[in-house]
Design a protein around this motif. Sequence first.
Motif, PDB file in Angstrom:
ATOM      1  N   PRO A 198       0.847  -1.200   0.000  1.00 55.16           N
ATOM      2  CA  PRO A 198       0.000   0.000   0.000  1.00 55.16           C
ATOM      3  C   PRO A 198       0.878   1.243   0.000  1.00 55.16           C
ATOM      4  O   PRO A 198       2.048   1.201   0.388  1.00 55.16           O
ATOM      5  CB  PRO A 198      -0.799  -0.135   1.295  1.00 55.16           C
ATOM      6  N   GLU A 199       0.320   2.347  -0.411  1.00 52.08           N
ATOM      7  CA  GLU A 199       1.107   3.570  -0.630  1.00 52.08           C
ATOM      8  C   GLU A 199       1.896   4.006   0.597  1.00 52.08           C
ATOM      9  O   GLU A 199       3.041   4.461   0.481  1.00 52.08           O
ATOM     10  CB  GLU A 199       0.165   4.695  -1.082  1.00 52.08           C
ATOM     11  N   THR A 206      11.470   3.873  -4.652  1.00 52.36           N
ATOM     12  CA  THR A 206      11.095   2.475  -4.865  1.00 52.36           C
ATOM     13  C   THR A 206       9.668   2.414  -5.413  1.00 52.36           C
ATOM     14  O   THR A 206       8.920   3.386  -5.345  1.00 52.36           O
ATOM     15  CB  THR A 206      11.170   1.649  -3.565  1.00 52.36           C
ATOM     16  N   THR A 207       9.297   1.250  -5.929  1.00 52.46           N
ATOM     17  CA  THR A 207       7.930   1.048  -6.406  1.00 52.46           C
ATOM     18  C   THR A 207       7.132   0.307  -5.340  1.00 52.46           C
ATOM     19  O   THR A 207       7.670  -0.103  -4.302  1.00 52.46           O
ATOM     20  CB  THR A 207       7.907   0.231  -7.705  1.00 52.46           C
ATOM     21  N   SER A 208       5.877   0.087  -5.623  1.00 49.34           N
ATOM     22  CA  SER A 208       5.023  -0.653  -4.678  1.00 49.34           C
ATOM     23  C   SER A 208       5.258  -2.150  -4.755  1.00 49.34           C
ATOM     24  O   SER A 208       4.742  -2.908  -3.941  1.00 49.34           O
ATOM     25  CB  SER A 208       3.552  -0.358  -4.956  1.00 49.34           C
ATOM     26  N   ILE A 279      -3.412  -3.104   3.733  1.00 48.61           N
ATOM     27  CA  ILE A 279      -2.588  -4.305   3.865  1.00 48.61           C
ATOM     28  C   ILE A 279      -2.063  -4.680   2.478  1.00 48.61           C
ATOM     29  O   ILE A 279      -2.779  -4.503   1.479  1.00 48.61           O
ATOM     30  CB  ILE A 279      -3.411  -5.474   4.469  1.00 48.61           C
ATOM     31  N   PRO A 280      -0.850  -5.207   2.371  1.00 43.63           N
ATOM     32  CA  PRO A 280      -0.320  -5.603   1.061  1.00 43.63           C
ATOM     33  C   PRO A 280      -1.155  -6.699   0.398  1.00 43.63           C
ATOM     34  O   PRO A 280      -1.837  -7.476   1.055  1.00 43.63           O
ATOM     35  CB  PRO A 280       1.088  -6.117   1.394  1.00 43.63           C
ATOM     36  N   LYS A 281      -1.054  -6.757  -0.938  1.00 40.03           N
ATOM     37  CA  LYS A 281      -1.604  -7.863  -1.718  1.00 40.03           C
ATOM     38  C   LYS A 281      -0.470  -8.833  -2.024  1.00 40.03           C
ATOM     39  O   LYS A 281       0.682  -8.419  -2.178  1.00 40.03           O
ATOM     40  CB  LYS A 281      -2.206  -7.333  -3.024  1.00 40.03           C
ATOM     41  N   PHE A 282      -0.791 -10.124  -2.111  1.00 42.69           N
ATOM     42  CA  PHE A 282       0.231 -11.150  -2.289  1.00 42.69           C
ATOM     43  C   PHE A 282      -0.030 -11.972  -3.548  1.00 42.69           C
ATOM     44  O   PHE A 282      -1.129 -12.483  -3.744  1.00 42.69           O
ATOM     45  CB  PHE A 282       0.266 -12.092  -1.083  1.00 42.69           C
TER      46      PHE A 282
END
Length: 301
Positions: A198-199, A206-208, A279-282
Motif C-alpha cells: 500500500p502507498e 522504490t515502487t510498490s 494491507i499488502p496484496k500477495f
Amino acid sequence: MNQDNKVEIVQAMQDYIKKNIAISNFSLKAMYEHIGYSERHAKRLFCELLHMTPNEYVRRTMLTSSTKKLLETEDSIVDIALDTNYETHEGYTRAFKKSFQIGPAEYRKSPRAIPLFVQYPVSSYHAYLNHKERLEMDKNTMICTVTPVEKPKRKLIILRSASAHDYWSFCEENGCDWEGILNSIPEKTDTAAIVELPEFLVKEGTTSTAAGVEVPFSYNTAIPEKYEIIEIDSGIMLYFKSEPFEDEKDFGIAIDCVFKAYETYNPTELGYSYENGAIPKFNYGAFPETGAKLAIPVKKI
C-alpha cells in the motif's frame, strides 16, 4: 535451430533432472541419451539459456535438497554428504559453505535464511517473453476457489525494488535468489510472494512491488542483508487459488485464472468489500503441485 526448439530441449533436460535426480543411478550421460542430443550440444544449449552447466545445476539442486535433510532428519552429515554425491564430509561442507555462506553443522544447529536454489522452468519465462500464455476462456478453463481467511497481526520480511511492477520485472532487476532466501526462513507462515505494498509503505525511490514472506509478529531473528522487516495489521485476506496442473507450461494459465477471478469476482457475495490501501496484496505465483494463489485484503460490510 530456432529459439523455441532450444527452449524445448533445455526444458526436457530440466524435466529429466527433476524427475530422476533422487534415483541412485542418476547420471547426466543418461539424460543426454534420453533427449537424443550429444553431450557437447546439450551443454551448450543449457548454458545459453540457463547460464550454468548441467553439472552446476544438478550440484545446486542437490545441495538445496540436502538442507531439508539437515533440518528434518537425524541423518549424519556424512550420510547426507554421500546422498548428495560427495565422497567426503569435507568436500560436502566446503561446497555447502560456498553456496550458502554457512556450514551444514552450523545450519542444522541454527537455521537462518540462505539462498536455496529454485528450479525455474525455462519454458515459463520464454512463454512470458513471447506473450504466448494469455488465457483463452473458451479453450482453457481452470477451477478457482475463493476463501476468506482471518490473519493475525504479523511481520513481513521484504526486498524492495526500484523499478519493478510484477514478478518477472522484479527478477530482471534483482535476480531470483529472493525466492530461495525467503522460503528458507523456518518461521515463515506461507511461501514467498511478490507483494504489492500500500502507498504508505512505499519508500521514496522504490515502487510498490516487493518480494516478501510473512512471519509471526514475535519474529526477532536477523534478516538477510538488503532486506527489511515491516509490521502488518490483522485483517481478512481473500485467497484466490487455482487447481494444480501437470504441465509446467500451464503455469501462465493458472496465473491468469486467479487474476481473472480477482478481476471479476464480487466479494459482496461473501459479505466483504476490497480493502485498498491498508494491507499488502500477495501473488504467490504458480506451481504444479499447488496451483496459483493470490491473497487480497478485504473488510466486512
